[in-house]
Design a protein around this motif. Structure first.
Motif, PDB file in Angstrom:
ATOM      1  N   LEU A 105      16.752  -3.606  18.612  1.00 17.11           N
ATOM      2  CA  LEU A 105      16.972  -2.784  19.796  1.00 17.11           C
ATOM      3  C   LEU A 105      15.735  -1.953  20.129  1.00 17.11           C
ATOM      4  CD1 LEU A 105      18.886  -1.606  21.971  1.00 17.11           C
ATOM      5  CD2 LEU A 105      19.598   0.092  20.270  1.00 17.11           C
ATOM      6  N   LEU A 106      15.163  -1.305  19.104  1.00 15.83           N
ATOM      7  CA  LEU A 106      14.011  -0.438  19.342  1.00 15.83           C
ATOM      8  C   LEU A 106      12.754  -1.230  19.707  1.00 15.83           C
ATOM      9  CD1 LEU A 106      14.562   2.173  16.494  1.00 15.83           C
ATOM     10  CD2 LEU A 106      14.818   2.542  18.962  1.00 15.83           C
ATOM     11  N   LEU A 107      12.550  -2.375  19.060  1.00 15.84           N
ATOM     12  CA  LEU A 107      11.378  -3.187  19.404  1.00 15.84           C
ATOM     13  C   LEU A 107      11.528  -3.784  20.800  1.00 15.84           C
ATOM     14  CD1 LEU A 107      10.561  -5.031  16.047  1.00 15.84           C
ATOM     15  CD2 LEU A 107       9.315  -3.145  17.112  1.00 15.84           C
ATOM     16  N   THR A 108      12.735  -4.156  21.169  1.00 15.67           N
ATOM     17  CA  THR A 108      12.954  -4.653  22.532  1.00 15.67           C
ATOM     18  C   THR A 108      12.698  -3.548  23.554  1.00 15.67           C
ATOM     19  OG1 THR A 108      14.603  -6.247  21.748  1.00 15.67           O
ATOM     20  CG2 THR A 108      14.636  -5.696  24.094  1.00 15.67           C
ATOM     21  N   ALA A 109      13.199  -2.346  23.254  1.00 14.21           N
ATOM     22  CA  ALA A 109      12.948  -1.208  24.148  1.00 14.21           C
ATOM     23  C   ALA A 109      11.453  -0.934  24.266  1.00 14.21           C
ATOM     24  CB  ALA A 109      13.675   0.032  23.622  1.00 14.21           C
ATOM     25  N   ALA A 110      10.736  -1.035  23.137  1.00 14.87           N
ATOM     26  CA  ALA A 110       9.284  -0.828  23.166  1.00 14.87           C
ATOM     27  C   ALA A 110       8.600  -1.882  24.021  1.00 14.87           C
ATOM     28  CB  ALA A 110       8.730  -0.864  21.740  1.00 14.87           C
ATOM     29  N   ALA A 111       9.029  -3.145  23.878  1.00 21.66           N
ATOM     30  CA  ALA A 111       8.426  -4.225  24.664  1.00 21.66           C
ATOM     31  C   ALA A 111       8.650  -4.004  26.157  1.00 21.66           C
ATOM     32  CB  ALA A 111       9.013  -5.569  24.232  1.00 21.66           C
ATOM     33  N   VAL A 112       9.876  -3.625  26.535  1.00 16.88           N
ATOM     34  CA  VAL A 112      10.172  -3.377  27.952  1.00 16.88           C
ATOM     35  C   VAL A 112       9.357  -2.200  28.471  1.00 16.88           C
ATOM     36  CG1 VAL A 112      11.972  -2.667  29.574  1.00 16.88           C
ATOM     37  CG2 VAL A 112      12.477  -4.370  27.808  1.00 16.88           C
ATOM     38  N   LEU A 113       9.313  -1.106  27.693  1.00 16.13           N
ATOM     39  CA  LEU A 113       8.560   0.076  28.081  1.00 16.13           C
ATOM     40  C   LEU A 113       7.095  -0.258  28.338  1.00 16.13           C
ATOM     41  CD1 LEU A 113       7.960   3.187  28.251  1.00 16.13           C
ATOM     42  CD2 LEU A 113       7.649   3.090  25.765  1.00 16.13           C
ATOM     43  N   PHE A 114       6.482  -0.968  27.397  1.00 18.99           N
ATOM     44  CA  PHE A 114       5.059  -1.242  27.535  1.00 18.99           C
ATOM     45  C   PHE A 114       4.772  -2.292  28.606  1.00 18.99           C
ATOM     46  CE2 PHE A 114       5.092   0.485  23.105  1.00 18.99           C
ATOM     47  CZ  PHE A 114       4.363   1.622  23.402  1.00 18.99           C
ATOM     48  N   LEU A 115       5.710  -3.174  28.851  1.00 17.69           N
ATOM     49  CA  LEU A 115       5.528  -4.117  29.962  1.00 17.69           C
ATOM     50  C   LEU A 115       5.539  -3.368  31.298  1.00 17.69           C
ATOM     51  CD1 LEU A 115       7.714  -7.163  28.842  1.00 17.69           C
ATOM     52  CD2 LEU A 115       5.243  -7.179  29.263  1.00 17.69           C
ATOM     53  N   VAL A 116       6.445  -2.392  31.433  1.00 15.53           N
ATOM     54  CA  VAL A 116       6.487  -1.588  32.652  1.00 15.53           C
ATOM     55  C   VAL A 116       5.193  -0.793  32.810  1.00 15.53           C
ATOM     56  CG1 VAL A 116       7.654   0.322  33.818  1.00 15.53           C
ATOM     57  CG2 VAL A 116       8.997  -1.454  32.678  1.00 15.53           C
ATOM     58  N   LEU A 117       4.727  -0.180  31.714  1.00 16.38           N
ATOM     59  CA  LEU A 117       3.467   0.552  31.757  1.00 16.38           C
ATOM     60  C   LEU A 117       2.312  -0.371  32.103  1.00 16.38           C
ATOM     61  CD1 LEU A 117       3.847   2.905  28.649  1.00 16.38           C
ATOM     62  CD2 LEU A 117       3.738   3.601  31.050  1.00 16.38           C
TER      63      LEU A 117
END
Length: 428
Positions: free
Chosen positions: A406-418
């Motif tokens: 969950l946390l790694l997926t959230a990190a991936a989504v966050l950094f893709l948006v950034l």
């Protein structure tokens, strides 16, 4: 960050792990190094500006950023300890495309980052000692950093980093206490909300708590510390949590300074590292020259620790790239890696060619390439860790559980948006 399954596994350490290993807080070190390396002067300015524009409203984003970075660093360290190999060996097992990306990235990014790190370290020194220009101080900082990393081993590097981190932490947290924060407003900032116009700043705060390419170097620093198998998993996780909680306190302190010192007075800062010089002037007017001077010392410690961390950590990644290209397996040998030609060659690349940019400025096309490549690295790291730690390459016991995923997926989504936001800004 471990999930519930891994927490239960942590309670019973691996059979060959002496219990006293988890009781020696003096072992903590690699996490502090990687977290502090990721917090540079630009991150401090971004945090200050967020505090000056939105007060305490985005404090929750800093806390979320700490959680995300704990998950990323823990995953990197877990891969090294659980598999007995390195993150680059994992990347190479995913195909040649990872190596192609890495080579382009470290060549272009390293060239521009070298100039950026030297300039950032030079700015407070030039303000303290104006007899030398910013380019001159930048060159000196680059040469001193080169000498420390070239001639020292990991233990020397960690001691120097610990001193710098202690200086920056004490000064910045002390400054936050000095401005007398509003405790009620501070606690209120832990409630998630998005003031109008705060979306980009929120993403930046979540993504900027100690996160750069050096997060991938965490596993190498864990190995250099002597932690080389799964029996050290509990120690690594303790190290990681202490590091990012400490860094979170540091970033919260900067947000408090921005909120209490700048928000109420309506003062704005210059974007980029030079914004900290604006804060120096504000502190000088309000608290006098001693506080302003201490702040400049903390500014230097923050910038120079990032320089040293990249010089040492990314050079280890380059060394492992060359080593694994020769089909070598296992982990890097501490001491041997630092004396190898790939390690020292990349150190020279980080130090000398970028010095030209201190005098000539950064060519526009190079800045665009640097921004684009830099924005892509963190989602690359998060996505590849998701893949590797859910695959057969990782022993069953140490694969991701639901919380890690969950946390790694959230990190991936966050950094893709950034990443998309960064690209839009660069092309607009």
């Amino acid at each position: 960050m471990p999930d519930n399954e891994h927490l239960s596994q942590d309670v019973a350490a691996a059979p060959d792990a002496p219990q006293q290993r988890t009781q020696k807080w003096r072992l903590v070190g690699p996490g502090i190094v990687v977290a502090a390396t990721g917090v540079g002067a630009g991150d401090l300015v971004a945090t200050l500006i967020a505090g000056s524009r939105f007060g305490y409203a985005l404090l929750w984003a800093v806390v979320l950023g700490v959680v995300v970075k704990i998950a990323l660093a823990e995953a990197t360290g877990r891969w090294h300890l659980a598999t007995g190999s390195t993150i680059f060996a994992g990347w190479r097992s995913m195909g040649a495309w990872t190596s192609v990306y890495f080579v382009v990235y470290v060549v272009v990014w390293g060239f521009v980052y070298g100039a950026t790190a030297m300039t950032s370290s030079a700015l407070p020194l030039a303000a303290l000692f104006p007899a030398l220009s910013i380019p001159a101080w930048g060159i000196l900082c680059g040469l001193v950093g080169l000498a420390i990393v070239w001639f020292g081993n990991y233990r020397v590097f960690e001691r120097v980093m610990t001193v710098l981190i202690g200086v920056m932490f004490v000064i910045v947290v002390g400054l936050a206490v000095l401005v007398v924060p509003d405790l009620g407003a501070t606690l209120g900032g832990l409630v998630p909300r998005l003031p109008e116009g705060s979306a980009v700043y929120t993403l930046g705060l979540v993504g900027g708590v100690g996160g750069t390419i050096t997060m991938a170097a965490y596993g190498y620093w864990v190995n250099a510390k002597g932690w080389r198998d799964a029996s050290w998993m509990r120690v690594m996780r303790l190290d990681n949590r202490v590091a990012y909680i400490t860094t979170g306190v540091f970033v919260v302190a900067m947000l408090i300074v921005g909120a209490d010192l700048l928000y109420n007075s309506g003062v704005s800062l210059t974007e980029g590292d030079r914004g900290l010089l604006d804060l120096d002037g504000i502190l000088r007017d309000r608290f006098g020259p001693v506080v302003a001077t201490l702040f400049l010392i903390g500014f230097f410690a923050t910038s120079f620790s990032s320089l040293l961390g990249v010089w040492q950590g990314v050079s280890l990644l380059v060394t492992d790239f060359v080593r694994t290209s020769k089909r070598a397996s296992g982990q890097l040998t501490e001491g041997v890696a630092e004396r190898s030609w790939p390690y020292r060659g990349y150190l020279l690349w980080l130090t000398f060619p970028p010095m030209a940019l201190l005098f000539l400025g950064q060519p526009f096309a190079l800045v665009v390439a640097y921004g684009a490549l830099g924005a892509f690295f963190m989602p690359f790291l998060a996505l590849t860790l998701l893949w590797l730690l859910n695959s057969r390459r990782t022993p069953d016991r140490w694969r991701n559980g639901w919380l890690s995923n969950l946390l790694l997926t959230a990190a991936a989504v966050l950094f893709l948006v950034l990443c998309v936001n960064e690209l839009m800004n660069l092309t607009s």
